[in-house]
Design a protein around this motif. Sequence first.
Motif, mmCIF file in Angstrom:
data_model
loop_
_atom_site.group_PDB
_atom_site.id
_atom_site.type_symbol
_atom_site.label_atom_id
_atom_site.label_comp_id
_atom_site.label_asym_id
_atom_site.label_seq_id
_atom_site.Cartn_x
_atom_site.Cartn_y
_atom_site.Cartn_z
ATOM 1 N N GLN A 129 0.772 -1.296 0.104
ATOM 2 C CA GLN A 129 0.036 0.037 0.028
ATOM 3 C C GLN A 129 0.692 1.223 0.236
ATOM 4 N N GLU A 130 0.120 2.177 -0.541
ATOM 5 C CA GLU A 130 1.059 3.648 -0.594
ATOM 6 C C GLU A 130 1.182 3.989 1.138
ATOM 7 N N GLY A 131 2.326 4.187 1.277
ATOM 8 C CA GLY A 131 2.980 4.724 2.483
ATOM 9 C C GLY A 131 3.609 3.586 3.245
ATOM 10 N N ASP A 132 3.277 2.150 2.840
ATOM 11 C CA ASP A 132 4.087 1.125 3.421
ATOM 12 C C ASP A 132 5.499 1.473 3.648
ATOM 13 N N SER A 133 6.256 1.057 4.473
ATOM 14 C CA SER A 133 7.974 1.200 4.529
ATOM 15 C C SER A 133 8.405 -0.174 4.266
ATOM 16 N N LEU A 134 9.605 -0.185 3.345
ATOM 17 C CA LEU A 134 10.284 -1.438 3.247
ATOM 18 C C LEU A 134 11.758 -1.238 3.739
ATOM 19 N N LEU A 135 12.286 -2.090 4.785
ATOM 20 C CA LEU A 135 13.518 -1.736 5.579
ATOM 21 C C LEU A 135 14.698 -2.289 4.410
ATOM 22 N N LEU A 136 15.589 -1.269 4.279
ATOM 23 C CA LEU A 136 16.738 -1.506 3.401
ATOM 24 C C LEU A 136 17.931 -1.824 4.702
ATOM 25 N N PRO A 137 18.172 -3.116 4.696
ATOM 26 C CA PRO A 137 19.004 -3.371 6.071
ATOM 27 C C PRO A 137 20.344 -2.649 5.848
ATOM 28 N N ASP A 138 21.105 -2.533 7.006
ATOM 29 C CA ASP A 138 22.180 -1.899 7.311
ATOM 30 C C ASP A 138 23.243 -2.823 6.791
ATOM 31 N N PRO A 139 24.569 -2.829 6.481
ATOM 32 C CA PRO A 139 25.514 -3.643 6.048
ATOM 33 C C PRO A 139 25.512 -4.727 6.712
ATOM 34 N N LEU A 140 25.602 -4.789 8.177
ATOM 35 C CA LEU A 140 25.814 -6.190 8.859
ATOM 36 C C LEU A 140 24.705 -7.123 8.645
ATOM 37 N N ALA A 141 23.327 -6.442 8.837
ATOM 38 C CA ALA A 141 22.151 -7.067 8.652
ATOM 39 C C ALA A 141 22.066 -7.562 7.243
ATOM 40 N N GLY A 142 22.407 -6.890 6.190
ATOM 41 C CA GLY A 142 22.355 -7.374 4.953
ATOM 42 C C GLY A 142 23.377 -8.471 4.636
ATOM 43 N N GLU A 143 24.385 -8.341 4.884
ATOM 44 C CA GLU A 143 25.458 -9.585 4.966
ATOM 45 C C GLU A 143 24.780 -10.666 5.669
ATOM 46 N N GLN A 144 24.174 -10.847 6.745
ATOM 47 C CA GLN A 144 23.683 -11.640 7.303
ATOM 48 C C GLN A 144 22.693 -12.379 6.724
ATOM 49 N N ILE A 145 21.676 -11.737 6.325
ATOM 50 C CA ILE A 145 20.661 -12.302 5.383
ATOM 51 C C ILE A 145 21.129 -12.905 4.224
ATOM 52 N N HIS A 146 22.211 -12.194 3.428
ATOM 53 C CA HIS A 146 22.849 -12.630 2.258
ATOM 54 C C HIS A 146 23.255 -14.354 2.586
ATOM 55 N N SER A 147 24.156 -14.151 3.875
ATOM 56 C CA SER A 147 24.861 -15.608 4.085
ATOM 57 C C SER A 147 23.812 -16.644 4.316
ATOM 58 N N ALA A 148 22.695 -16.295 4.999
ATOM 59 C CA ALA A 148 21.720 -17.166 5.474
ATOM 60 C C ALA A 148 20.843 -17.758 4.079
ATOM 61 N N LEU A 149 20.697 -17.023 3.259
ATOM 62 C CA LEU A 149 20.001 -17.233 1.886
ATOM 63 C C LEU A 149 20.798 -18.284 1.189
ATOM 64 N N ASN A 150 22.198 -18.346 1.600
ATOM 65 C CA ASN A 150 22.977 -19.135 0.648
ATOM 66 C C ASN A 150 23.189 -20.432 1.440
ATOM 67 N N GLN A 151 22.596 -20.490 2.672
ATOM 68 C CA GLN A 151 22.819 -21.773 3.534
ATOM 69 C C GLN A 151 21.273 -22.622 3.128
ATOM 70 N N LEU A 152 20.367 -22.260 2.345
ATOM 71 C CA LEU A 152 19.220 -22.798 2.664
ATOM 72 C C LEU A 152 19.190 -24.233 1.348
#
Length: 315
Positions: A129-152
């Motif tokens: 919806q208009e006005g919804d906010s999507l979090l763009l994670p900070d570098p540490l959180a972004g790298e952690q998510i990226h690493s987790a996706l590679n372990q699926l």
Amino acid sequence: MMRLQRMVLTMALFSILGSCKVKNQAVIGETIFARIEPEQGLDVEASADTVKIGPTYIVLDKDVTIGHYFDHLDSLVTRYDSLVPYPLSEHLLVHANPWVMDTLANTDYYRLMAKDSFVYDQRTLRVLQEGDSLLLPDPLAGEQIHSALNQLVIDINIPEYKLRLFQDSVLLYTFPIRVGQNRKRYLKMGDRITDLRTITGEGHIVRHAKNPDFYNPVTCKRFYLTKRDDGKTTLMPQIPWIETEINGVRNGQMIHPTTNPETLGKAYSNGCIGTREADAWIIYYHAPIGTSVRIRYDLKVKDSLGNEKILKDIY
């Protein structure tokens, strides 16, 4: 003294953000959150410092339906990928905002019908919806998510009719599925007699069909409508299909939703692995390209209490 140090740190962060020219800054506690207006984008000077300071929120400027969802997500990834030090992807962005996954899962026809809401065309459903906010994670959180996706890992046991999602060795989800029939049949799509049993082996995810076309493999005719288990007819929903490569071969064996969940727990398909619509969204977001897949035929399994049991040999 401590309070003075905090004031100096906060003033320093304000100074950095001021040079970044990011609109609608807000301070929550001592963390800086930058509110980015997608229509206007970011000035080039904002790229490095914004993500170093803390998480950034992308504020949506319009409603987004399922029919436009993937194009919109792709546009956001393209716009902001160069502004973060990690490889931004649709999957990473959604894992940083898991409510999006939940929203998509709740567009399942049968979940909506349980609420007395009949939807003929699922693509018209609004998911952002208009006005919804999507979090763009900070570098540490972004790298952690990226690493987790590679372990699926996707694990499928055919006679158990179960698909499991693991992160490394940790079980995340277990879903009911349907599998291929125990017979051979002529399929015009391949122009040959085809063994319809689901093929076992190991491999990985090689492709996503985000807006699939639907064909009857027996007749090779395209179709647009589906008859549901409750007898009602709807348009085919837009939910991603996932293509596997097993034992080095792309044999057309897909993981995809079925519009007839009564067939789950049965050997019913032409070889593909069928899931509920809601589950298909969860599986898709745990199956980026390259995700490991193992498809096995184990008759000896353990129940929830750890007791061994023997499954029916369906093949």
